[in-house]
Design a protein around this motif. Structure first.
Motif, short mmCIF file in Angstrom:
data_model
loop_
_atom_site.label_atom_id
_atom_site.label_comp_id
_atom_site.label_asym_id
_atom_site.label_seq_id
_atom_site.Cartn_x
_atom_site.Cartn_y
_atom_site.Cartn_z
N ALA A 144 -5.19 4.88 -4.45
CA ALA A 144 -4.81 5.15 -3.05
C ALA A 144 -5.16 3.97 -2.16
N PHE A 145 -6.41 3.52 -2.22
CA PHE A 145 -6.83 2.41 -1.37
C PHE A 145 -6.12 1.12 -1.75
N GLY A 146 -5.93 0.91 -3.04
CA GLY A 146 -5.29 -0.32 -3.49
C GLY A 146 -3.85 -0.43 -3.03
N MET A 147 -3.14 0.68 -3.03
CA MET A 147 -1.75 0.65 -2.54
C MET A 147 -1.69 0.28 -1.06
N VAL A 148 -2.62 0.81 -0.27
CA VAL A 148 -2.61 0.51 1.16
C VAL A 148 -3.00 -0.95 1.40
N VAL A 149 -4.03 -1.42 0.70
CA VAL A 149 -4.41 -2.83 0.84
C VAL A 149 -3.24 -3.73 0.43
N ALA A 158 -15.05 -1.67 -1.84
CA ALA A 158 -14.60 -2.99 -1.41
C ALA A 158 -13.23 -2.89 -0.75
N ALA A 159 -12.33 -2.11 -1.35
CA ALA A 159 -11.00 -1.90 -0.76
C ALA A 159 -11.11 -1.22 0.59
N LEU A 160 -12.01 -0.25 0.70
CA LEU A 160 -12.22 0.43 1.98
C LEU A 160 -12.71 -0.56 3.04
N GLY A 161 -13.63 -1.43 2.66
CA GLY A 161 -14.12 -2.44 3.60
C GLY A 161 -13.02 -3.38 4.05
N ILE A 162 -12.14 -3.78 3.13
CA ILE A 162 -11.03 -4.66 3.48
C ILE A 162 -10.12 -3.97 4.51
N LEU A 163 -9.84 -2.69 4.30
CA LEU A 163 -8.98 -1.96 5.23
C LEU A 163 -9.63 -1.84 6.61
N VAL A 164 -10.94 -1.61 6.65
CA VAL A 164 -11.64 -1.50 7.94
C VAL A 164 -11.50 -2.80 8.73
N THR A 165 -11.81 -3.93 8.08
CA THR A 165 -11.73 -5.21 8.78
C THR A 165 -10.30 -5.53 9.20
N GLY A 172 -0.14 -3.03 0.67
CA GLY A 172 0.87 -2.99 1.72
C GLY A 172 0.51 -3.86 2.90
N GLN A 173 -0.78 -3.98 3.20
CA GLN A 173 -1.21 -4.77 4.36
C GLN A 173 -1.23 -6.26 4.07
N LEU A 174 -1.70 -6.64 2.88
CA LEU A 174 -1.91 -8.05 2.57
C LEU A 174 -0.90 -8.61 1.57
N GLY A 175 -0.17 -7.75 0.89
CA GLY A 175 0.63 -8.15 -0.25
C GLY A 175 -0.09 -7.70 -1.51
N PHE A 176 0.64 -7.22 -2.50
CA PHE A 176 -0.02 -6.59 -3.65
C PHE A 176 -0.86 -7.59 -4.43
N GLY A 177 -0.43 -8.84 -4.50
CA GLY A 177 -1.20 -9.85 -5.22
C GLY A 177 -2.44 -10.27 -4.45
N THR A 178 -2.27 -10.59 -3.18
CA THR A 178 -3.40 -10.95 -2.34
C THR A 178 -4.40 -9.80 -2.25
N GLY A 179 -3.88 -8.58 -2.11
CA GLY A 179 -4.74 -7.42 -1.97
C GLY A 179 -5.60 -7.17 -3.18
N TRP A 180 -5.01 -7.17 -4.39
CA TRP A 180 -5.80 -6.89 -5.59
C TRP A 180 -6.73 -8.03 -5.93
N LEU A 181 -6.33 -9.25 -5.65
CA LEU A 181 -7.25 -10.37 -5.86
C LEU A 181 -8.45 -10.23 -4.91
N GLY A 182 -8.18 -9.85 -3.66
CA GLY A 182 -9.27 -9.64 -2.71
C GLY A 182 -10.18 -8.51 -3.13
N ILE A 183 -9.61 -7.40 -3.62
CA ILE A 183 -10.43 -6.28 -4.07
C ILE A 183 -11.31 -6.70 -5.24
N GLY A 184 -10.73 -7.43 -6.20
CA GLY A 184 -11.50 -7.87 -7.36
C GLY A 184 -12.64 -8.80 -6.98
N LEU A 185 -12.35 -9.77 -6.10
CA LEU A 185 -13.39 -10.70 -5.68
C LEU A 185 -14.49 -9.99 -4.90
#
Length: 342
Positions: free
Chosen positions: A164-169, A212-219, A171-184
């Motif tokens: 759920a969180f990964g799909m939203v991240v 981590a994904a939740l934190g990315i969405l908050v910021t 959508g906001q950043l791009g699926f590649g940028t988002g998952w790389l950000g979540i992993g890092l």
């Protein structure tokens, strides 16, 4: 043919030698006109039109021009007020949804391959987040531990939240940028938890990535409301730019404080997600670059494979690809009472 009502463009209409009138709509707009005139100190009376579709503002002859000026000024100033609310964000694309399905599917595959941490057939002890081992240089554990789970309910909960969180991240950043950000952010959260720990600990689970994904969405939402093209002025305590922080704190409290949870890992994952979100917010313009997003998602997967390759070497996986219990055996502390669920 539709009749054009006289109050579309306010104008003065003589009533007699001493008075004039301005037609006003019989709704909130007309009431606001009366409020404007009252605030300006213009005396008036009102009466209904013959068909009762609107009412007339009756004014003294000498007040007509001033009243018209006040009403016209109000209409001009209010033309784009209130401003439209800022968009919630970019729509979740099909590729973001697909990526949000692929990652949990890989977690399920890892669970099938390694077994449950509490189970008899668990065969990946060198992938567990062991603070002592990480401090000794086994840094791959910061990432591999995210794919290990104590049991099926633990796996299921993390997969659902991460999807759920990964799909939203995505959508906001791009699926590649988002998952790389979540992993890092998740790996950095594990590293921070190890650095802050006063006593050795072991932990497994993908919930550090969830927070981590939740934190990315908050910021991301906070910066969009504060600095984005639809930013809103003011820093009032009741400004809605603070709502993402309240939602994030509520999500952390609701999902991250279950009995047996690694609270420090959850909090550290959320904190590093906030920091990564602040950096990656500037990269949101890249979400439309499909080729780049595919490349970044491939990089995210490649980094995970690289970390697992180090783990496989240390856990004694032989050339046949099977676990060799004679090479290395699971440490005796691998049980649910000592490995917090994350």
């Amino acid at each position: 043919m539709e009749k054009v009502l006289p109050f579309i463009s306010p104008r003065i209409v003589p009533v007699d030698e001493n008075t004039v009138s301005i037609a006003a709509p019989a709704d909130g707009r007309g009431i606001r006109w009366l409020t404007v005139l009252s605030a300006a100190g213009v005396a008036y009376q009102t009466r209904w039109s013959d068909d009762e579709r609107y009412f007339l503002i009756i004014l003294r002859f000498e007040d007509g021009e001033r009243a018209l000026e006040e009403i016209t000024g109000y209409e001009t100033a209010s033309q784009h007020w209130p401003p439209p609310p800022p968009p919630l964000g970019e729509k979740v694309t099909e590729t973001a949804v697909l990526a949000g399905i692929i990652v949990p599917a890989l977690l399920i595959l890892a669970f099938v391959k390694t077994g449950a941490v509490e189970g008899e057939w668990f065969n990946a002890p060198a992938a567990v987040l062991d603070s002592s081992a990480v401090r000794a240089g086994e840094l791959w554990r910061l990432g591999t531990a995210l794919a290990l789970h104590v049991d099926v309910p633990h796996l299921t909960a993390n997969c659902m939240c991460l999807a759920a969180f990964g799909m939203v991240v995505g959508g906001q950043l791009g699926f590649g940028t988002g998952w790389l950000g979540i992993g890092l952010a998740a790996a950095a959260g594990n590293a921070l938890a190890v650095a802050l720990a006063r006593t050795p600990f072991q932990a497994v689970g993908a919930s550090t990535a969830v927070f981590a994904a939740l934190g990315i969405l908050v910021t991301h939402r906070f910066l969009t409301l504060s600095r984005g093209p639809h930013r809103e002025p003011g820093w009032s305590l009741f400004h809605r730019r603070w709502l993402p922080w309240l939602a994030g704190a509520g999500g952390l409290a609701l999902l991250g404080t279950a009995p047996g949870s690694h609270l420090a890992g959850h909090a550290c994952g959320f904190l590093t997600g906030l920091l990564v979100g602040a950096v990656f917010w500037r990269l949101r313009g890249l979400r439309g670059n499909g080729l780049l997003q595919h490349a970044l998602f491939a990089l995210f997967l490649a980094l995970n494979i690289l970390m697992w390759s180090f783990s496989g070497h240390e856990t004694g996986i032989n050339h046949a690809g099977r676990f060799n219990p004679k090479t290395i055996s699971p440490p005796p502390c691998l049980n649910s009472s000592l490995i917090p669920r994350r």
